[in-house]
Write an enzyme that holds these catalytic residues in place. Sequence first.
Site: not given
Length: 422
Positions: A18, A41, A87, A122, A262, A333
Amino acid sequence: MTEQDSDITIAVIGLGYVGLPLAVAFARHHAVIGFDIDETRVVELSQGQDRTREVSSESLLSAERLRFVSQADELSGANHYIITVPTPVDDNNTPDLTPLIAASKTVGALMKAGDTVIYESTVYPGATEGVCAAELSAISGLQLGKDFYLAYSPERINPGDPINTLSSITKVVAGSDQTTADRVNRLYQKIISAGTYLAPSIRVAEAAKAIENTQRDINIAFMNELSMMFHEMDIDVLEVIETAATKWNFLKFTPGLVGGHCIGVDPYYLIHKSQEKGYFPQLITTARRINENMSAYVCERILKLMALKQKHVVNARILVMGLTFKENCPDLRNTRVIEIIQQMNRYHARTEVYDPWVSKEDVAGLDLNFTTEPVDGTYDLVVVAVPHRQFSTDNPRRYLKPGGILFDLKGLLPDEWVDERL
């Protein structure tokens, strides 16, 4: 409060799927500081390398107004903070706001009077103005609406999708007051070619984001249940779906595993908040239960097929093709494929995993037997678990021993290649 474009410096907190595209897009208009606690990273991005493959090396190296940092004190020049941290849920599927709270504390320690904080993560309705704003105020000593400003613009990134990208998806924007909402809306309009939608409140925007993925979860659960039903009736569920899809208003979802950060997570945020308020959702909870149990159902189908073909699972050589949570992206993930591997290994099968989208370094901590070159004629069973485009043209039967079994979890391959599909 009004600002000239030259006065705006944006700090993006979290440089994953994101945050990174967001930072690159805003750097075309403003000075941007990209922050991530992963020092490796940050070094990679500074060198033009994005391991998520969402942003090209050329885009990273040409973003002259973007710099990457891993130390919080290097964010002190910003006046707009955009928080894009994960989250997740914990082992009990309860919302885990630890990363969000940590990011809020980091920003709160740096904020000045007049700054704006925007959340993209989220959450359940009420979290941004309740939990997050409280952390910002407690650390900074500043008062919301008087000293600093708050906005929410939920991310809609679809990893691995080259068509529906950041700029081509309508962006929902909301603010804690109308002036802030309008100002932040204008900010996002600079980078979103599809346009923006100004939600009436932050709580509405939070709820809308949560139900987007919950709706998908429910629809996939329906297809998964149909798969179970029609298998018992000896009817091909994919043929049923193709036939039903000839009607204009049929929603063409397909059965499969539900992973990722998600769809398999966001419904729990809604469930949590709803239960907290005294209503216990039934449909959402049932859909989650169906999808959570799907890997066990797949294993049951595979074991029954092996028994039918007189193949013993003990010491069987098994190749699982695909490990990521979805096709054509390196995102691991919450992948549910690993559950299939673990369950097969409990039966003392010898399972190998092949995925051209990830490397051995990516799976180093997952306790897997990862291979980059499956050997022809080696395996008793091949499971095509993820429909990567690389798998669609090369018949994986070549990896099988004579009489070996090919199971296609997503209906990717032609009927004549496979022994069974979900």
